[in-house]
Scaffold this active site. Structure first.
Site, PDB file in Angstrom:
ATOM      1  N   GLY A 118       0.806  -1.222   0.000  1.00 49.91           N
ATOM      2  CA  GLY A 118       0.000   0.000   0.000  1.00 49.91           C
ATOM      3  C   GLY A 118       0.833   1.262   0.000  1.00 49.91           C
ATOM      4  CB  ALA A 119       1.896   3.976   1.258  1.00 51.01           C
ATOM      5  CG  HIS A 160       3.211   0.689  -5.305  1.00 51.00           C
ATOM      6  ND1 HIS A 160       3.386   1.780  -4.494  1.00 51.00           N
ATOM      7  CD2 HIS A 160       3.834  -0.336  -4.674  1.00 51.00           C
ATOM      8  CE1 HIS A 160       4.070   1.426  -3.412  1.00 51.00           C
ATOM      9  NE2 HIS A 160       4.359   0.153  -3.500  1.00 51.00           N
ATOM     10  CD  GLN A 217       7.391  -7.623   3.608  1.00 47.58           C
ATOM     11  OE1 GLN A 217       6.616  -8.451   3.147  1.00 47.58           O
ATOM     12  NE2 GLN A 217       7.973  -6.704   2.856  1.00 47.58           N
ATOM     13  CD  GLN A 250      10.054  -7.675  -2.496  1.00 49.97           C
ATOM     14  OE1 GLN A 250       9.977  -7.548  -1.284  1.00 49.97           O
ATOM     15  NE2 GLN A 250       9.404  -6.896  -3.331  1.00 49.97           N
ATOM     16  CB  SER A 254       5.561   3.265   0.785  1.00 54.36           C
ATOM     17  OG  SER A 254       5.041   2.594  -0.331  1.00 54.36           O
ATOM     18  NE  ARG A 255      10.748   1.123   5.285  1.00 55.68           N
ATOM     19  CZ  ARG A 255      10.547  -0.068   4.751  1.00 55.68           C
ATOM     20  NH1 ARG A 255      10.684  -0.224   3.454  1.00 55.68           N
ATOM     21  NH2 ARG A 255      10.202  -1.097   5.495  1.00 55.68           N
TER      22      ARG A 255
HETATM   23  P1  AMP Z   1       6.095  -2.364  -1.528  1.00 51.15           P
HETATM   24  O1  AMP Z   1       4.702  -1.848  -1.402  1.00 51.15           O
HETATM   25  O2  AMP Z   1       7.146  -1.350  -1.219  1.00 51.15           O
HETATM   26  O3  AMP Z   1       6.283  -3.674  -0.824  1.00 51.15           O
HETATM   27  O4  AMP Z   1       6.321  -2.662  -3.067  1.00 51.15           O
HETATM   28  C1  AMP Z   1       5.400  -3.422  -3.804  1.00 51.15           C
HETATM   29  C2  AMP Z   1       5.958  -3.646  -5.183  1.00 51.15           C
HETATM   30  O5  AMP Z   1       6.190  -2.392  -5.815  1.00 51.15           O
HETATM   31  C3  AMP Z   1       7.307  -4.375  -5.177  1.00 51.15           C
HETATM   32  O6  AMP Z   1       7.352  -5.280  -6.261  1.00 51.15           O
HETATM   33  C4  AMP Z   1       8.283  -3.257  -5.353  1.00 51.15           C
HETATM   34  O7  AMP Z   1       9.502  -3.653  -5.941  1.00 51.15           O
HETATM   35  C5  AMP Z   1       7.513  -2.347  -6.292  1.00 51.15           C
HETATM   36  N1  AMP Z   1       8.038  -0.989  -6.249  1.00 51.15           N
HETATM   37  C6  AMP Z   1       8.255  -0.225  -5.145  1.00 51.15           C
HETATM   38  N2  AMP Z   1       8.807   0.956  -5.492  1.00 51.15           N
HETATM   39  C7  AMP Z   1       8.945   0.932  -6.836  1.00 51.15           C
HETATM   40  C8  AMP Z   1       9.472   1.857  -7.802  1.00 51.15           C
HETATM   41  N3  AMP Z   1       9.960   3.033  -7.429  1.00 51.15           N
HETATM   42  N4  AMP Z   1       9.454   1.492  -9.099  1.00 51.15           N
HETATM   43  C9  AMP Z   1       8.966   0.294  -9.475  1.00 51.15           C
HETATM   44  N5  AMP Z   1       8.467  -0.623  -8.625  1.00 51.15           N
HETATM   45  C10 AMP Z   1       8.460  -0.312  -7.326  1.00 51.15           C
END
Ligand code: AMP
Length: 280
Positions: A33-34, A39, A63, A155, A188-189
């Site tokens: 989310g966020a 995403h 995690q 990941q 998101s961070r």
């Molecule tokens: P997260 O919500 O941070 O766990 O990320 C969910 C998915 O979005 C994961 O597959 C991340 O690698 C991908 N993701 C997060 N940030 C980015 C970004 N800046 N560009 C492309 N994919 C992203």
């Protein structure tokens, strides 16, 4: 059409069973989310490749190796649904903790080797949490393809290995990192950075680009690293977990890019842990 919001596994299975009966392919985009443009790019890639798209939102406690990080993780479900509405996503799956980890849940999915280095070495248990939840989401959704960002390259490789090793019939697709105008990888961070830290954050990508340029002219990582670390410290970064050149396939450490490689970094700014990686 607005995506349907699903909170239970039984509802999810009912929906996907209809799609499977009609021979429609399913794309899965797991997230916490966020949502930001990174995403959304995954949801678009899924939309282009599959008949049906499910975006999942679950802030996975397993995690997080730091309880404060889990507590501070941004949660913006309402806004997330609004952002997904124009993208023709079919369903948003938002399971609760009880749905994903019912009482007496006892199984752990652990991928050896790939998780010994980089974030695996600095965040004990993190990738077990990722592999366990992603395995569950793959099995719950029965998706044909799953879309992950190269932003979290380790990941992506861990998830690929897990799906192959467990014979889960899904293809794992890696999508390029989406960045802010100043080069900072969207995350998101980033919402937790102060205004000043947000400005400084782009230095990480600038330093990485300079190291990449040095590597391309034949300089070794061992020679380039000290200057790069000093520049990050000078800019205001705190602990730097790693700045490594590693092979793309097995994440083995390299001093020069003699095989397909990426440059990986993780560093703290304002107590926010930023990670990034680029192809060399
Ligand atoms: P997260 O919500 O941070 O766990 O990320 C969910 C998915 O979005 C994961 O597959 C991340 O690698 C991908 N993701 C997060 N940030 C980015 C970004 N800046 N560009 C492309 N994919 C992203």
């Amino acid at each position: 059409m607005k995506p349907v919001i699903i909170r239970s596994l039984s509802e999810l299975r009912k929906l996907t069973a209809q799609w499977v009966r009609r021979d429609e392919s399913i794309g899965l985009v797991p997230t916490m989310g966020a949502l930001h443009a990174g995403h959304l790019s995954l949801a678009k890639a899924a939309r282009d490749a599959c008949d049906r798209v499910i975006v999942t939102i679950f802030v996975n406690p397993k995690q997080f190796n730091n309880p404060e990080d889990l507590e501070n993780y941004p949660r913006t479900e309402h806004d997330d649904a609004e952002k997904l509405a124009p993208l023709e996503v079919d369903a948003i799956y938002v399971p609760d903790g009880e749905q994903m980890y019912p009482k007496e849940f006892a199984t752990n999915v652990s991928v050896a080797g790939l998780t010994d280095v980089l974030c695996g070495a600095h965040r004990p248990g993190h990738f077990d949490g990722v592999a366990t939840i992603v395995a569950k989401l793959f099995l719950q959704s029965g998706a044909n393809q799953a879309f992950f960002g190269e932003k979290d390259f380790q990941q992506l490789q861990v998830v690929r290995r897990m799906a192959r090793d467990l014979d889960i019939p899904i293809s794992v697709v890696g999508c390029p990192t989406i960045r802010e105008d100043d080069g900072l990888a969207m995350s998101s961070r980033n919402l937790n950075l102060s205004d000043d830290a947000r400005k400084t954050a782009a230095t990480l990508q600038q330093v990485m680009q300079d190291v990449a340029a040095g590597l391309r002219t034949g300089k070794a990582m061992g020679k380039l690293r000290p200057t790069a670390l000093a520049r990050l410290k000078e800019a205001g970064f705190g602990d730097i977990d790693y700045l490594d050149l590693r092979a793309m396939d097995d994440l083995g450490e390299l001093d020069t890019p003699e095989r397909p490689a990426r440059l990986f970094a993780a560093a703290y700014l304002d107590d926010v842990r930023l990670i990034d990686n680029i192809a060399i």
